[in-house]
Design an enzyme around this catalytic site. Sequence first.
Site, PDB file in Angstrom:
ATOM      1  N   HIS A  17     104.819  26.832  38.473  1.00 16.84           N
ATOM      2  CA  HIS A  17     105.335  25.475  38.256  1.00 16.84           C
ATOM      3  C   HIS A  17     106.432  25.496  37.189  1.00 16.84           C
ATOM      4  O   HIS A  17     107.479  24.881  37.351  1.00 16.84           O
ATOM      5  CB  HIS A  17     104.223  24.540  37.754  1.00 16.84           C
ATOM      6  CG  HIS A  17     103.137  24.236  38.738  1.00 16.84           C
ATOM      7  ND1 HIS A  17     101.798  24.291  38.410  1.00 16.84           N
ATOM      8  CD2 HIS A  17     103.178  23.847  40.036  1.00 16.84           C
ATOM      9  CE1 HIS A  17     101.075  23.945  39.456  1.00 16.84           C
ATOM     10  NE2 HIS A  17     101.877  23.684  40.462  1.00 16.84           N
ATOM     11  N   ARG A  90     106.145  28.731  48.136  1.00 18.11           N
ATOM     12  CA  ARG A  90     105.673  30.061  47.768  1.00 18.11           C
ATOM     13  C   ARG A  90     105.692  31.021  48.943  1.00 18.11           C
ATOM     14  O   ARG A  90     105.980  32.193  48.797  1.00 18.11           O
ATOM     15  CB  ARG A  90     104.238  29.980  47.218  1.00 18.11           C
ATOM     16  CG  ARG A  90     104.152  29.366  45.852  1.00 18.11           C
ATOM     17  CD  ARG A  90     102.741  29.052  45.493  1.00 18.11           C
ATOM     18  NE  ARG A  90     102.189  28.135  46.482  1.00 18.11           N
ATOM     19  CZ  ARG A  90     101.028  27.522  46.360  1.00 18.11           C
ATOM     20  NH1 ARG A  90     100.268  27.756  45.326  1.00 18.11           N
ATOM     21  NH2 ARG A  90     100.595  26.685  47.281  1.00 18.11           N
ATOM     22  N   SER A 128      97.198  26.592  41.271  1.00 18.86           N
ATOM     23  CA  SER A 128      96.232  26.044  40.304  1.00 18.86           C
ATOM     24  C   SER A 128      94.806  26.385  40.758  1.00 18.86           C
ATOM     25  O   SER A 128      93.932  26.660  39.935  1.00 18.86           O
ATOM     26  CB  SER A 128      96.392  24.534  40.198  1.00 18.86           C
ATOM     27  OG  SER A 128      97.679  24.228  39.749  1.00 18.86           O
TER      28      SER A 128
END
Length: 183
Positions: A17, A90, A128
């Site tokens: 991020h 990603r 995350s």
Amino acid sequence: MKRAVYPGSFDPVTQGHLDIIERAANLADELIVGVLNNNEKTPLFSVEERVNMLKDVTAHISNVSVEAFNGLSVEFCKKCDASFLVRGLRAVTDFEYELQMAQTNRSLEKGVDTLFFVTELNYAYISSTIVKEVASYGGDISGFVPPQIKDRVYARIEARTEAKSEVRTESKSEAVCAAKEMT
Ligand code: PNS
């Protein structure tokens, strides 16, 4: 003035991020990181904690601000007067969802365009969710999150595990008491 919004859950913020934030802040005049206050999910960190963590890790970038938001990302963009919505890609697995989201957002609001940043290769596998999974087994997350975040993740996971085991012990002893009363 080119203003952009980078919306997300950031539970917690990762190195991936932060890399996207730094690169998007190079392109936009102003970048607002929007932290979704999603009532349906049970996050590890409250929205205020996530906003504060993001403020800490972006303190060195002068044109970045962080805010919580509710509701649609494009509505938040409109409120901020931002014409760009930033997302990171990603891998191919992200693409289908991100494409659908960008198309939905575009049909909802023609004044907002989605700008995709391809995630740096070193961070391509980090999410995350992975951070929380690794930390919950005591693994090393120092390569996955900014240094200011690492210990907060371990501490919160530890606190959660303790709280859960207290609940289990309480309900076990309640069950034992109930069983005794029945005999
Ligand atoms: O970090 P995340 O969880 O992948 O972020 C997803 C997020 C917050 C960008 C997305 O769920 C979102 O925009 N939610 C707000 C509701 C919305 O605008 N939905 C329409 C797009 S499908």
